[in-house]
Design a protein around this motif. Structure first.
Motif, short mmCIF file in Angstrom:
data_model
loop_
_atom_site.label_atom_id
_atom_site.label_comp_id
_atom_site.label_asym_id
_atom_site.label_seq_id
_atom_site.Cartn_x
_atom_site.Cartn_y
_atom_site.Cartn_z
N CYS A 87 1.07 -1.17 -0.29
CA CYS A 87 0.35 -0.46 0.14
C CYS A 87 0.48 0.99 0.12
N ALA A 88 0.06 2.16 -0.70
CA ALA A 88 1.07 3.39 -0.75
C ALA A 88 0.03 4.86 0.38
N VAL A 89 1.24 4.66 1.19
CA VAL A 89 0.34 4.98 2.19
C VAL A 89 0.84 7.22 2.98
N VAL A 90 -0.83 7.72 2.72
CA VAL A 90 -0.43 9.14 2.64
C VAL A 90 -0.25 9.29 3.82
N THR A 91 0.74 10.31 4.74
CA THR A 91 0.40 10.43 6.40
C THR A 91 0.75 11.78 6.48
N LYS B 85 1.16 23.84 -0.58
CA LYS B 85 0.58 24.02 1.15
C LYS B 85 -0.72 23.13 0.90
N GLU B 86 -1.13 22.71 -0.09
CA GLU B 86 -1.88 21.14 -0.04
C GLU B 86 -2.12 20.04 -0.56
N CYS B 87 -0.61 19.33 -0.40
CA CYS B 87 -0.63 17.93 -1.16
C CYS B 87 -0.53 16.98 -0.03
N ALA B 88 -0.96 16.25 -0.59
CA ALA B 88 -1.40 14.82 0.13
C ALA B 88 0.09 14.09 -0.70
N VAL B 89 0.93 14.54 0.77
CA VAL B 89 2.23 13.80 0.78
C VAL B 89 2.16 11.96 0.69
N VAL B 90 3.12 10.91 0.24
CA VAL B 90 2.89 9.60 -0.06
C VAL B 90 4.06 9.45 0.66
N THR B 91 4.55 8.91 2.42
CA THR B 91 6.26 8.53 3.09
C THR B 91 6.53 6.90 2.63
N HIS B 92 5.21 6.37 3.18
CA HIS B 92 5.36 4.78 2.87
C HIS B 92 4.62 4.08 1.95
N GLU B 113 12.26 9.66 -1.06
CA GLU B 113 12.34 11.13 -1.42
C GLU B 113 10.03 10.68 -1.09
N GLU B 114 9.37 11.50 -0.61
CA GLU B 114 8.24 11.73 -0.85
C GLU B 114 8.07 11.52 -1.68
N LEU B 115 6.72 10.98 -2.75
CA LEU B 115 5.69 11.71 -3.63
C LEU B 115 4.45 12.10 -3.34
#
Ligand SMILES: [Zn+2]
Ligand SMILES: [Zn+2]
Lengths: 500, 500
Positions: A87-91, B85-92, B113-115
Motif C-alpha cells: 500500500c502507498a500510505v499518505v501520512t 501547502k495543499e499536497c497529499a504526501v505519500v511517505t511509506h 523521496e516522498e511522493l
C-alpha cells in the motif's frame, strides 16, 4: 531500430514492441508507467467496448474516493492480509517551502489517521453502501467504477505489473445469494465475450483454486489466456464475496418479508494488463498486431510516387479513397463507428519505411497506391496479420475498395482468433504423473493434471515447479482420477501453468 | 423531502439539489466526494463532448503517473509556492498487520523521496517531454489527460471545491511562442463553446489579473460564469506557460535552422466543478434543470391509469412511444446519439410523485400518457424549463411526438441559454467610485470598474470587499478612465465579483 525477435529473447521482444509501437514507458516514479497516446487510444477502445457491455447488462458508473482510511482495510481480515504489504500510505497533507532548499514535508501537517491509496475499493464502497441500502427495493445495486489503483509492486513490467494501473471495478449488492452468484457468472461471461470477440484472445473460464482466490472472496472466477511463450495470463476476475463485506461494514436491509438481512456482494475487474495480453497473443517479429474491433486506426493508405508530377494525382486519389472508406455505412460490428482511415503523407519518409512503421504499430490493413495502380483505378490491399505477398490483394478497384475492407476487417478478426486458439489448443498437454508433469512444465503450454484439491499439494507443486493452478475450467472433461502427488481422489483435471 | 428554496437559503438550496437529485455525497474521507451514478452520468456526457472537441482540434489522450516526486515540485518556483501547502504526501509503501490491533504503517517501508499525489501534472509531464522532444519535427505535442487530482482543501463543498476531483488537463508543447499563444486562445474558445453550446451557461472570456493567474503561468485566460446568487464561478482556464517548464526540466529541441531552443508550453483544464456551475446556472426551487445536450436522459414517460384494466393498454402505448422516440433519426446536434427515453414503470409510486421526482432530477421533457390521451391517440408533453401549465402541450398525436420532441430539445437548450444570459446581463453593474463599488458589491452580480493594474490595489479591494478581479474581458468596451482607488490611469474597466 529493428525489434528483438521472440526466438532471440521473448522478454526483450515484449519490451521492444511496447517501446517501439509507442504504447508506454517507465516514468520517473518507480513502477509507475506513462501510457503514451498510441497505447491510450487502444485502452480507450477497450474501455468503450467494455463500458457498453456493462451498461447493456444494467450497470451504471460512479466514482468513489482515491483514498481509504487505514482502519477500513483492517475491517476485512483477508483484505488486510492481501493488500497491507503493498500500500502507498499518505501520512501528511502539506509541504513547506524551505528557502533555497526546495520543499519538505511539514511535520505539523500529519494526518490523524493515515490514508492508503486504493489498491481496490471494496472497503470504501461498502462503507458507502451502508447508507444506500435500507430495503430490498434498493437492490440490486449494480455499479461500476473506472479508476486508477496502486499496488506497490517490487518487480514491475509495463502493462503486466505496474505500481499504478488503470482498471474498472464492478461492485454489486444483491438481496439473495443466488442473484449474486448469477451476477458473478454473468460478468465473467461478459469478460469472456470481450476477450474472445473484441480482443480475439481465446480464454478458459472457471473458478480459481482456494489458494489463488481474491482476498475477501468466497470464490473467484477467472478468464485465463495463453501467451505465445506458453505462459498463462490472468486476464479478468469476477468474485463472489458472499456477505463478507456486508458484515464488515454492517450493510443490512429489510427483506420483502420484513426480516433484517446482510446484502450479498460481487466484485469484478479488468485492467490495463489486458494490453499486455493483447500484445503477447497476436504480435509477431514485425511488431504489434491489433484486432480490428479494438483498433484505433483500421486502415492506413501509403501514397507511392517517384516523380513530382505524379504526386498530386496520387495524393488526390489517396484522399478520395480515404473519404470513401470513412463514409462506408456504419456497421453494428464496429459499434456504429466509422472505419478509421489515415493517409500517411509524411514527406520525409520513403514508402518502405512507412510499411515497416505501420506494421510495427499493428494497423490491420495497409493500402498501397501508386501511379501504376492509378492508371488502372485500382490499389493494393495488404493484411497485417498475413505478412508478405501472401497477405496482399492486387488490383482492387478503387470504387469497390471500401466494401472489400468492410468485409476484410471481420475476416482478419476471425483469423486472429482462430490462430490464437489453434496455438493454445496445440499447447495443452496432459500429465499422468508428477514426473511427467515436471518434464512437461519445462515446455511452453498448459498442463491438465489431477490434483487432490488441497492447498498443501498446490503449494508443493508451486514451490517445486513454479507452476500454479490457473483455472478449474467449467467445461473440463468429466474424468475423475487420482492426484499426481498424493494419490488421493480428484474430481477431474485442472489447468496448471507458469504465469505472468 | 422538499428542497430548500433559493430565497430561504441559497447555500442549502445548492446542497439539497446535489443531495436529492442523487448527484454526489461526502465520503468517509474528509473533503473527498462520492460521485453517485446520476452525477457521474452527467459527467460522462460532459467529458464525451469535451473529448470530441479536443480530438477535433488535433489533440490525443495519454496517461501520466498519479505520483510526483517531491523534488519535481521544487523545480518550478511558482508551482512550489502555489501547491506545496495543499499536497497529499505519500511517505511509506507498506502497512503491517498487528495481530488483534488492525494495521499500522511499517516504519521499515519509508520512501527515500516522498511522493505527492498530483495536484496538477505540469512537472511530471514536462519531465517526460524531455525525452519526447528532440527536434522541431516532434512538435507540436498536443496531449490531454483525463485524471483525478488532489488538492488538500480545508473548506470543501460538493463539486465546487473538493480535496479530490476529476478533470482533464491539456499539456501542449510548441516550437514558437506565437503557436503556443494561439493554442492557449484556441482552447479557451473550445471551453467557451462547450460552456455556452452544451451547458447553456454564458461565460465571459479574457485574461485573469496577475494576482489571479495560475502558478507557473505567464498569463491565464479564463471562462467566467455568473451563478444565480450573482457570484462568479471560474469554470475553465487556459494557461500560456512560456518557457518556464521547458527551462525547469531542460526541454530543448533543435529548430529548423539548427539552433537549440526551449519549447513553449500551454496547459488548460476543466473539472467536475463544472457540475456545480451547471446546477447554479439553471436549477430552480423544484430541483435540477439539465440542458438537453448534456442530459443523460432526455425524456421520461409517465403512464397514468386508475383501473387495472387500463394498465396494459397504457403501458403498451408508452413503450411504443418510447421506441418511436428512440428510433427517431439521429441528429448531429446530439452527436449522433439516440434521443434517450425511459418509461417510469415503478408501480409503488403515484404519477404526482413521479412528476416531482423527474423535475427534481432535471430531465428536460416529461410525457404524460393516460386512458383519455390514448382515446385520442395523443399525449401531453411538459417542459422542465417551464414549470406548470405554461410548459405543457396537450393533445400531441402519438405518431408525431418523436418529431415534436426532436424539435423541442434544441428549443429548450436555447431558452435555457437565453434565460441565463438575460439574468447575467441584468446583473452587470458599473461602479464609478470606490464608495459606489462598496455599495454595489453587497448586491448580487458583477461590477465593471476601473483599476490601475497593480497587485496592491487588487489586494486592497479584496481585503476590504472580498471581491476579486474575475476577468479582463476580451470584448470589454474601449473606455479608458482612472482607477477608482488610486486615481491612476486605467486602460478599461475590468470585472469584479465575489466568487466560489
Ligand atoms: Zn510451440
Ligand atoms: Zn436578481
Amino acid at each position: 531500430m529493428p525489434i528483438t525477435t521472440r526466438a532471440e529473447d521473448y522478454s526483450k521482444w515484449y519490451q521492444s514492441i511496447v517501446d517501439q509501437a509507442g504504447l508506454a514507458e517507465n516514468s520517473a516514479v518507480r513502477g509507475c508507467m506513462v501510457i503514451k497516446p498510441t497505447g491510450y487510444a487502444l485502452w480507450e477502445k477497450m474501455r468503450d467496448a467494455l463500458d457498453r457491455m456493462f451498461k447493456e447488462t444494467g450497470h451504471v458508473n460512479a466514482y468513489f474516493p482515491l483514498f481509504i482510511p487505514k482502519s477500513f482495510l483492517a475491517k476485512e481480515e483477508q483484505m488486510a492480509e492481501g493488500f497491507a504489504k503493498e500500500c502507498a500510505v499518505v501520512t501528511h497533507y502539506r509541504l513547506k517551502a524551505i528557502p533555497g532548499q526546495g520543499v519538505a514535508v511539514d511535520p505539523d501537517a500529519k494526518l490523524e489517521e493515515e490514508l492508503i491509496v486504493r489498491p481496490t475499493s471494496e472497503t470504501i464502497i461498502w462503507n458507502t453502501y451502508k447508507s444506500w441500502i435500507q430495503s430490498y427495493r434498493d437492490l440490486p445495486l449494480l455499479i461500476n467504477q473506472w479508476a486508477n489503483v496502486v499496488r506497490w509492486e517490487m518487480r514491475t513490467r509495463l502493462f503486466l505489473r505496474t505500481a499504478e494501473f488503470l482498471w474498472q471495478e464492478g461492485h454489486t449488492a444483491h438481496a439473495t445469494q443466488a442473484e449474486a452468484e448469477a451476477e458473478t457468472r454473468q460478468m465473467l461471461e461478459v469478460y469472456r465475450k470481450f476477450a474472445e470477440d473484441y480482443m480475439a484472445m481465446p480464454v478458459m473460464t472457471g473458478p480459481k483454486s482456494e489458494g489463488q482466490k481474491f482476498p475477501g472472496a468466497i470464490y473467484t472466477l477467472c478468464i485465463e489466456a495463453m501467451m505465445q511463450d506458453g505462459k498463462a495470463l490472468q486476464a479478468g476476475t469476477s468474485h463472489f464475496l458472499g456477505q463478507n463485506f456486508a458484515k464488515a461494514f454492517d450493510v443490512q436491509f429489510q427483506s420483502e418479508t420484513g426480516s433484517r438481512e446482510y446484502a450479498w456482494a460481487t466484485s469484478w475487474g479488468v485492467s490495463t494488463r489486458l494490453i499486455g495480453g493483447l500484445i503477447m497473443t497476436h504480435s509477431d517479429d514485425k511488431g504489434l498486431v491489433i484486432p480490428p474491433r479494438i483498433a484505433p486506426l483500421h486502415v492506413v493508405i501509403v501514397p507511392i510516387y517517384r516523380k513530382d508530377e505524379e504526386k498530386a494525382s496520387v495524393y488526390a486519389a489517396c484522399h478520395q479513397l480515404a473519404a470513401s472508406i470513412r463514409e462506408y455505412p456504419r456497421m453494428p460490428w464496429l459499434s456504429y463507428e466509422a472505419i478509421s482511415v489515415k493517409v500517411d503523407d509524411r514527406e520525409q519518409y520513403q514508402p518502405g519505411y512507412k510499411f515497416n512503421d505501420w506494421e510495427l504499430k499493428g494497423v490491420p490493413i495497409r493500402i498501397e497506391l501508386g501511379p501504376k495502380d492509378l492508371e488502372k483505378s485500382a490499389c493494393v490491399i495488404a493484411r497485417r496479420d498475413v505478412p508478405g505477398k501472401e497477405g496482399k490483394q492486387f488490383g482492387i478497384p478503387l470504387s469497390g475498395a471500401a466494401e472489400v475492407i468492410a468485409k476484410l476487417l471481420p475476416e482478419i478478426q476471425q483469423s486472429l482468433f482462430d490462430r490464437a486458439k489453434a496455438f493454445r489448443d496445440s499447447h495443452l498437454r496432459t500429465a499422468n504423473s508428477y514426473d511427467e508433469f515436471k518434464e512437461l512444465i519445462e515446455q511452453p503450454g498448459f498442463i491438465w493434471a489431477h490434483w487432490d484439491g488441497t492447498a498443501e499439494t498446490e503449494t508443493k507443486i508451486q514451490e517445486e515447479t513454479k507452476a500454479t493452478i490457473r483455472c478449474i475450467p467449467f467445461d473440463r472433461p468429466d474424468e475423475p482420477g487420482v492426484c499426481m502427488i498424493s494419490g488421493k481422489p480428484s474430481a477431474g483435471r485442472v489447468i496448471f501453468a507458469r504465469s505472468y
